[in-house]
Motif scaffolding. Sequence first.
Motif, short mmCIF file in Angstrom:
data_model
loop_
_atom_site.label_atom_id
_atom_site.label_comp_id
_atom_site.label_asym_id
_atom_site.label_seq_id
_atom_site.Cartn_x
_atom_site.Cartn_y
_atom_site.Cartn_z
N SER A 1 -0.64 13.55 2.34
CA SER A 1 -0.27 13.07 1.02
C SER A 1 -1.51 13.03 0.12
CB SER A 1 0.32 11.67 1.14
OG SER A 1 0.49 11.10 -0.14
N SER B 1 0.85 -1.19 0.00
CA SER B 1 0.00 0.00 0.00
C SER B 1 0.88 1.24 0.00
CB SER B 1 -0.93 0.02 1.21
OG SER B 1 -0.22 0.39 2.37
N ASN B 2 0.26 2.37 -0.33
CA ASN B 2 0.98 3.64 -0.32
C ASN B 2 1.47 3.98 1.08
OD1 ASN B 2 0.79 4.17 -3.03
ND2 ASN B 2 -1.15 5.27 -2.84
N GLU C 1 5.21 5.24 1.54
CA GLU C 1 5.48 6.57 2.07
C GLU C 1 6.21 6.50 3.41
OE1 GLU C 1 2.33 9.40 2.06
OE2 GLU C 1 1.96 9.12 -0.09
N GLY D 1 -2.12 7.56 1.93
CA GLY D 1 -0.88 8.26 2.26
C GLY D 1 -0.88 8.80 3.67
N ASP E 1 -1.90 10.94 -2.20
CA ASP E 1 -2.08 9.55 -2.62
C ASP E 1 -3.04 8.83 -1.68
OD1 ASP E 1 -0.21 9.85 -4.71
OD2 ASP E 1 1.44 9.47 -3.32
#
Length: 184
Positions: free
Chosen positions: A132, A52-53, A57, A137, A134
Motif C-alpha cells: 500500500s 491507523s491505516n 486497510e 499500509g 499509505d
Amino acid sequence: METWLKLARAIDRLNSAVGQLVYWLVLLMVALGAYNAVARYLDRYTGLGLSSNFYLELQWYLFSLIFLLGAAYALQRDAHVRVDVFFSRFSSRGRAWINLLGTVLFLLPFCALMLWVSWGWVANSWAVREVSPDPGGLPRYPLKAMLPIAFVLLALQGFSFLIHQIARLRQSEPETHEDGLGKL
C-alpha cells in the motif's frame, strides 16, 4: 453418474468449509470496523493515536476476502441474486435447464476469463511485492493472490452445480429442499 455426484459433493464440502471461514471473517471484520469507529472517535477527542491505516486497510482486506471467497459458497447455497421474473414459473426440469445453460454459457467462461485476465496482474504484484502507498499500509500482493483462488473455487462450484443440474435432469438426484439445497 454416481462418481460425478461424489466429486460434486466433495467440491460442495470444500466450499462449505470455505463458507464457514467466511462466517468468521465477517465477525472479525465487524469487530475491526467497530474498533476503527471507536478509535477514530477517541483520537479526535483524546489524541491517543489508536487508529491507523493498518487497521483501516485490514478491514478493507477482510471485506475483499469475504466477497471473493463467499462467491462460491453463495452459489452452492443458491444465494446469488436472481432475476426471478420467469424462473419461478418453470418446472423443476425447466429451472435445471436454465441453470445448466447459464453455467455453461456464462459462469464457467466468466471464471476462465477472470483467471486469464487476473493472472498477469497478480504475478506482477508478487514480483514487485506490492504494498500500500499509505503509511502503515499492508502488503497488497497476498490479497491480490486471492483473486485467482476465488475464481478457481467459483469455477469448481460451478462445475458441481452443473453436475447437480445434469443429475436432476436425469432424475438421479432428488428435488431440492425448501432451503434451496440439494443433497449435500
